[in-house]
Design an enzyme around this catalytic site. Structure first.
Site, PDB file in Angstrom:
ATOM      1  CB  CYS A 137      65.417   3.117  18.471  1.00 19.42           C
ATOM      2  SG  CYS A 137      64.571   2.477  17.012  1.00 19.42           S
ATOM      3  CB  CYS A 140      66.905   0.217  16.460  1.00 17.39           C
ATOM      4  SG  CYS A 140      66.158   1.746  15.927  1.00 17.39           S
ATOM      5  CG  ASP A 141      68.714  -0.706  19.955  1.00 21.93           C
ATOM      6  OD1 ASP A 141      69.310  -1.037  18.913  1.00 21.93           O
ATOM      7  OD2 ASP A 141      68.816   0.421  20.452  1.00 21.93           O
TER       8      ASP A 141
END
Ligand code: NDP
Length: 321
Positions: A137, A140-141
């Site tokens: 992701c 997200c990261d």
């Protein structure tokens, strides 16, 4: 025979949010949090490190801590939580039946929040560098300091891969897109954006075969599937965007699933094709897949369940509603 008002299956942001709302509506919800089926109770955030984009946490919060907070909030509002995997459901007759290996319950309503699992490649080195350079992701990261000004690689040729590659250009100096064929599956608009982006380099017929590094990822070996040639890419990040598998195996034959296995929901609601069954979170969302959107649909499902259950309990009133 005891019949539950509402059973919630799954314990990611969708499941716990549904539990909080249903608890506050005094539906006394019973939540099967899962145990081994989806990894660990709490869903995909349990294997994420820093969550920087969930509103309300300006300094970020660790994924497991966020889930623990949601769990506590669900308990505070009276949700009953069982750490058990659902192994069987019967939605063909009412009340519905939901069973784990240990317990079988009857219920008027069910909210399905079993999530989806990002597909992995199971490369040598993948386990070692998962969350230390390898992720499924980018949104997200991607902002992790590991990737600031570094070179990274994205695997896949669909809209997710395109979106992730474009997103990563905000942080990384160069994004290598590894595509196993000689064309992309992504929409034309996304393809144009990729082709014209100065920081993105597309490598056709390319698949990663090994991840290497020390405490963190330092690079991947990439094979050209036409020539079999293997070369080293010194990247700090490797992002998988090769699709997700919705966790719907136990629902096959019980309610409608789309060809990808996702649960279709009606219009902007969370209703499935069976009245009394709702679906929230990634199990019904192949597009956004964010903790906040999962929580949002969990909230919607509980509100819809509350309305539906009150109408079911007062059938005469509902005729005039
Ligand atoms: P897709 O299934 O569309 O694409 C997966 C990609 O991964 C394909 O290019 C596929 O290659 C590649 N792939 C699969 N397995 C491997 C493997 N083992 N090794 C290397 N490559 C592999 O998944 P997406 O997540 O991209 O999209 C899912 C759906 O969500 C689509 O309908 C998409 O349009 C939609 N979506 C829409 C977005 C938007 O509109 N903003 C954003 C994200 C998704 P191959 O092509 O060779 O099969």
């Amino acid at each position: 025979m005891t019949v539950e008002n509402l059973v919630i299956i799954g314990s990611g942001p969708a499941g716990y949010t549904a539990a909080i709302y249903a608890g506050r509506a005094q539906l006394n919800p019973l939540v099967f949090e899962g145990f081994a089926a989806g990894g660990v109770p709490g869903g995909q955030l349990m294997t994420t490190t820093e969550v920087e984009n969930f509103p309300g946490f300006p300094a970020g919060i660790q994924g497991p801590e966020l889930m623990q907070q949601m769990r506590q909030q669900a308990l505070r509002w009276g949700a009953r939580l069982i750490q058990d995997d659902v192994v069987r459901v019967d939605f063909q007759q009412r009340p519905f039946r939901v069973a784990s290996e240990e317990l079988e319950v009857y219920t008027q309503g069910v909210i399905i929040c079993t999530g989806a699992t990002a597909k992995r490649l199971h490369l040598p080195g993948e386990e070692q560098f998962w969350n230390n350079g390898i992720s499924a992701c980018a949104i997200c990261d991607g902002a992790n300091p590991l990737f600031q000004g570094a070179e990274v690689a994205v695997v896949g040729g669909g809209d997710s891969a395109a979106e992730e590659a474009l997103y990563l250009t905000k942080y990384a100096s160069r994004v290598h897109l590894l595509v196993r064929r000689d064309c992309l599956r992504a929409s034309k608009t996304m393809q144009d954006r990729l082709f014209h982006h100065p920081q993105i380099e597309i490598h056709w017929h390319s698949i990663p075969v090994t991840a290497y590094g020390d405490e963190v990822l330092r690079g991947v070996k990439v094979q050209n599937v036409q020539t079999q040639e293997v070369s080293s890419f010194p990247v700090s990040g490797l992002f998988y965007a090769i699709g997700h598998t919705p966790n719907t195996q136990i629902f096959q034959g019980q309610l409608a699933l789309d060809p990808g296995g996702y649960i279709p929901t009606l219009g902007k609601s969370t209703a499935t094709d069976i009245p009394g069954i709702w679906a929230a979170g990634d199990v019904q969302d192949r597009e956004y897949r964010q903790a906040i959107t999962a929580a949002g649909t969990g909230c919607m499902a509980a509100l819809e369940a509350e309305r539906w259950l009150s109408e079911e309990r007062s059938p005469v009133l509902s005729v005039f509603a």
